[in-house]
Every structure is written in C-alpha cells, then in structure tokens.
Design a protein around this motif. Structure first.
Motif, mmCIF file in Angstrom:
data_model
loop_
_atom_site.group_PDB
_atom_site.id
_atom_site.type_symbol
_atom_site.label_atom_id
_atom_site.label_comp_id
_atom_site.label_asym_id
_atom_site.label_seq_id
_atom_site.Cartn_x
_atom_site.Cartn_y
_atom_site.Cartn_z
ATOM 1 N N ILE A 168 -28.757 -22.420 69.344
ATOM 2 C CA ILE A 168 -28.877 -22.060 67.927
ATOM 3 C C ILE A 168 -27.952 -22.919 67.072
ATOM 4 C CG2 ILE A 168 -28.561 -20.206 66.245
ATOM 5 C CD1 ILE A 168 -31.024 -19.897 68.055
ATOM 6 N N LEU A 169 -26.747 -23.121 67.527
ATOM 7 C CA LEU A 169 -25.803 -23.979 66.795
ATOM 8 C C LEU A 169 -26.366 -25.377 66.628
ATOM 9 C CD1 LEU A 169 -23.024 -24.648 65.568
ATOM 10 C CD2 LEU A 169 -22.176 -25.014 67.908
ATOM 11 N N LEU A 170 -26.954 -25.911 67.674
ATOM 12 C CA LEU A 170 -27.510 -27.259 67.612
ATOM 13 C C LEU A 170 -28.667 -27.343 66.620
ATOM 14 C CD1 LEU A 170 -27.972 -30.165 68.612
ATOM 15 C CD2 LEU A 170 -29.333 -29.198 70.497
ATOM 16 N N ILE A 171 -29.648 -26.456 66.751
ATOM 17 C CA ILE A 171 -30.843 -26.539 65.907
ATOM 18 C C ILE A 171 -30.507 -26.336 64.436
ATOM 19 C CG2 ILE A 171 -33.045 -25.442 65.363
ATOM 20 C CD1 ILE A 171 -33.333 -24.805 68.361
ATOM 21 N N PHE A 172 -29.751 -25.282 64.141
ATOM 22 C CA PHE A 172 -29.466 -24.992 62.740
ATOM 23 C C PHE A 172 -28.383 -25.907 62.183
ATOM 24 C CE2 PHE A 172 -31.945 -21.471 64.081
ATOM 25 C CZ PHE A 172 -32.631 -21.060 62.949
ATOM 26 N N GLY A 173 -27.549 -26.456 63.050
ATOM 27 C CA GLY A 173 -26.612 -27.485 62.607
ATOM 28 C C GLY A 173 -27.344 -28.745 62.196
ATOM 29 N N LEU A 174 -28.349 -29.135 62.966
ATOM 30 C CA LEU A 174 -29.173 -30.285 62.594
ATOM 31 C C LEU A 174 -29.876 -30.032 61.268
ATOM 32 C CD1 LEU A 174 -30.831 -31.253 66.020
ATOM 33 C CD2 LEU A 174 -29.033 -32.499 64.812
ATOM 34 N N ALA A 175 -30.350 -28.790 61.075
ATOM 35 C CA ALA A 175 -31.028 -28.462 59.822
ATOM 36 C C ALA A 175 -30.075 -28.545 58.637
ATOM 37 C CB ALA A 175 -31.639 -27.063 59.906
ATOM 38 N N ARG A 176 -28.861 -28.019 58.801
ATOM 39 C CA ARG A 176 -27.883 -28.028 57.713
ATOM 40 C C ARG A 176 -27.482 -29.451 57.316
ATOM 41 N NH1 ARG A 176 -24.536 -23.440 56.615
ATOM 42 N NH2 ARG A 176 -25.934 -21.628 56.603
ATOM 43 N N THR A 177 -27.530 -30.372 58.260
ATOM 44 C CA THR A 177 -27.100 -31.753 57.995
ATOM 45 C C THR A 177 -28.281 -32.704 57.817
ATOM 46 O OG1 THR A 177 -26.873 -32.111 60.393
ATOM 47 C CG2 THR A 177 -24.893 -31.471 59.173
ATOM 48 N N ASP A 178 -29.477 -32.130 57.645
ATOM 49 C CA ASP A 178 -30.687 -32.905 57.387
ATOM 50 C C ASP A 178 -30.952 -33.944 58.490
ATOM 51 O OD1 ASP A 178 -32.976 -33.586 55.986
ATOM 52 O OD2 ASP A 178 -31.962 -35.095 54.763
ATOM 53 N N ARG A 179 -30.816 -33.513 59.740
ATOM 54 C CA ARG A 179 -31.056 -34.434 60.863
ATOM 55 C C ARG A 179 -32.043 -33.844 61.874
ATOM 56 N NH1 ARG A 179 -25.336 -35.988 63.207
ATOM 57 N NH2 ARG A 179 -25.054 -33.739 62.930
ATOM 58 N N LEU A 180 -32.966 -33.023 61.397
ATOM 59 C CA LEU A 180 -33.936 -32.421 62.303
ATOM 60 C C LEU A 180 -34.862 -33.447 62.949
ATOM 61 C CD1 LEU A 180 -35.004 -29.084 60.589
ATOM 62 C CD2 LEU A 180 -33.924 -29.371 62.828
ATOM 63 N N ARG A 181 -34.891 -34.669 62.402
ATOM 64 C CA ARG A 181 -35.704 -35.709 63.034
ATOM 65 C C ARG A 181 -35.215 -36.016 64.446
ATOM 66 N NH1 ARG A 181 -32.365 -37.647 59.289
ATOM 67 N NH2 ARG A 181 -30.946 -39.367 59.735
ATOM 68 N N PHE A 182 -33.989 -35.660 64.750
ATOM 69 C CA PHE A 182 -33.441 -35.890 66.087
ATOM 70 C C PHE A 182 -33.688 -34.729 67.040
ATOM 71 C CE2 PHE A 182 -30.375 -38.325 63.324
ATOM 72 C CZ PHE A 182 -30.844 -39.590 63.680
ATOM 73 N N ALA A 183 -34.359 -33.679 66.560
ATOM 74 C CA ALA A 183 -34.528 -32.466 67.366
ATOM 75 C C ALA A 183 -35.203 -32.698 68.719
ATOM 76 C CB ALA A 183 -35.278 -31.401 66.574
ATOM 77 N N PRO A 184 -36.282 -33.493 68.807
ATOM 78 C CA PRO A 184 -36.914 -33.663 70.126
ATOM 79 C C PRO A 184 -35.946 -34.162 71.194
ATOM 80 C CG PRO A 184 -38.374 -34.472 68.417
ATOM 81 C CD PRO A 184 -37.061 -34.163 67.749
ATOM 82 N N VAL A 185 -35.130 -35.130 70.844
ATOM 83 C CA VAL A 185 -34.177 -35.677 71.806
ATOM 84 C C VAL A 185 -32.979 -34.748 71.967
ATOM 85 C CG1 VAL A 185 -32.571 -37.567 72.260
ATOM 86 C CG2 VAL A 185 -34.868 -38.067 71.403
ATOM 87 N N ALA A 186 -32.442 -34.260 70.854
ATOM 88 C CA ALA A 186 -31.216 -33.466 70.908
ATOM 89 C C ALA A 186 -31.420 -32.135 71.629
ATOM 90 C CB ALA A 186 -30.695 -33.222 69.489
ATOM 91 N N VAL A 187 -32.490 -31.420 71.285
ATOM 92 C CA VAL A 187 -32.722 -30.105 71.891
ATOM 93 C C VAL A 187 -33.051 -30.251 73.371
ATOM 94 C CG1 VAL A 187 -34.194 -28.060 71.883
ATOM 95 C CG2 VAL A 187 -33.425 -29.047 69.712
ATOM 96 N N ALA A 188 -33.916 -31.206 73.699
ATOM 97 C CA ALA A 188 -34.261 -31.419 75.102
ATOM 98 C C ALA A 188 -33.030 -31.828 75.914
ATOM 99 C CB ALA A 188 -35.348 -32.484 75.227
#
Length: 256
Positions: A168-188
């Motif tokens: 949760i920290l990772l996903i919503f942290g990415l959202a707060r910093t406008d970096r959700l484009r990295f989600a496929p790599v970061a979450v996996a």
C-alpha cells in the motif's frame, strides 16, 4: 489568444487538480469492462502463482528453487498484467488496494466509489477462485481440493502485515508523487522481493488468499488460516495508508 488569457504551458505548470489515484480510470470506461478486467486479471495472477508452484514442485525437490521459480513467474506475470489492464481498471487485482482507494476517495481524493467497490471486490474474489481451479486443471490436479498447508503461526501473520503495508505504501506513494507509470515494474518487483523477505511469502491480497485455499499444492493455504491472514492484510492496509499520510504529507499552500 488575448493578453489576459494564460498560455497553455502556464496552465499546465500551475495545474493543481488532484492526480488519479491507483486504479482511477477515465470516466468513459464502463464499469462492466472494469469488473471484467479485475476478474480476468486476478484469475490470471492466481493461475500464475498456483501454476508455477505446481510446475516447480514437479521439476525439483529443492524448496529454495521451488520458491525462486514461483516468485520469478509471479514477478513477470504481475508486471505484464498491470501493464495490460491498468489502463482499463487500474489493475487492482486486490481488495486491499481497492478498499484503500475507496477510503482515500471518501476523504476527498480521487478513486473508486462505494458502488465500484461493491463491484470490484466480488470480481476479484471470483477471479481468484477461478484462477486456482484453472491452474489445477492445467496440471491434472483435482479441480477443487482444500489446501492442508497450515499458515497460522504468529510470525507468518506479522509477515502479512508487513507485506501488505509495504504494498500500500508503494502504490499510494507512487500516486502521491505522480509516478504511477512505474507501477508495473515497481509493484511486481516489490512482490518478488517480499516473497523472500517476509515469513509469509507475501500473499498481501485477500482475494488471492481465498483463491489459494482451493488448491492443495505448493501455493495453497488451509481454509482455517484464511480469516487470520485476511485480518492481518486489513491491518496492513491501515498501516500502509498511515505511512503514506506521514511520509508523503502534503505541504500547505501560502498565498501572498
């Protein structure tokens, strides 16, 4: 354009509108399509987890190699699924993520509403069960056989809190910093790492936990262990959101 009209670049630079939260999708995406994406995506994820676990145990008796094969397949599979279905539903595949997004939305942020929450979660659970059955079918296992893999030890439950909070920290942290484009790599990548650094091998997902109870294979979990795991995942979700609020605290805007 008149002198009183702001330039397009200035408008972009001063845009302070809320950014989409994880899973926030364009209004034109029908809810039925998003529900289908969540069902299919969760089914595929569980099929990858369970199927790779079965394959690994058939190829080697070394538990470390079995876990390596299982985690590697999950990393690649999850990354592909997020990249493919993220533009449709946000690629939650996880009631904990959907619940966290609903919570942030009801507090004024963008995200799913109560109706969407009520559609997403059942879709994810049905998908998880279907994925486990599909994996068993592909490998000639009984389609439904309750797992006998007990996972009730306290240290495993602590591992689930840590794994879910980190996700949760990772996903919503990415959202707060406008970096959700990295989600496929970061979450996996996070899930792959959490397979190894958490004692529970990082389920971190209530729907996947339910689905994995339907298979008595390497990735299974005994039905009796499921309620406690889900309880710890909910606690981990709350901890993760609290960490997001503290670490990614929004500064106050001062006007002259």
């Amino acid at each position: 354009m008149t002198a009183t009209e702001p330039a397009a670049s200035d408008a972009i630079a001063t845009d302070t509108s809320p950014q989409p939260a994880p899973g926030a999708t364009p209004p034109r995406t029908p809810l039925a399509a998003r529900a289908a994406a969540e069902l299919v995506g969760t089914a595929a994820l569980v099929a990858v987890v369970v199927g790779s676990g079965i394959q690994a145990t058939q190829l080697t008796d070394d538990v470390a190699l079995q876990l390596l094969a299982n985690s590697t397949a999950t990393v690649f599979g999850l990354g592909v699924l997020i990249a493919l279905l993220g533009p449709v539903s946000g690629a939650h595949f996880n009631p904990a993520v959907t619940l966290a997004e609903w919570w942030t939305a009801r507090r004024g942020g963008p995200g799913v509403n109560a109706r969407e929450l009520a559609v997403y979660v059942p879709s994810q659970i049905v998908g998880a069960v279907a994925g486990a059955i599909l994996a068993d079918a592909m490998f000639g296992e009984p389609l439904v056989k309750w797992s006998t893999h007990d996972r009730s030890a306290g240290n495993l439950l602590l591992g689930e809190v840590v794994a879910t909070a980190g996700l949760i920290l990772l996903i919503f942290g990415l959202a707060r910093t406008d970096r959700l484009r990295f989600a496929p790599v970061a979450v996996a990548s996070y899930i792959g790492a959490a397979y190894w650094f958490t004692s529970s091998t990082s389920f971190a997902n209530p729907a996947v936990t339910v689905g994995r109870a339907f298979t008595d294979t390497f990735a299974g979990i005994a039905p009796a262990s499921v309620p406690a795991f889900i309880g710890m995942q909910i606690i981990g979700t709350a901890v993760g959101l609290a960490l997001v609020a503290v670490i990614f605290m929004r500064g106050k805007t001062h006007t002259e």
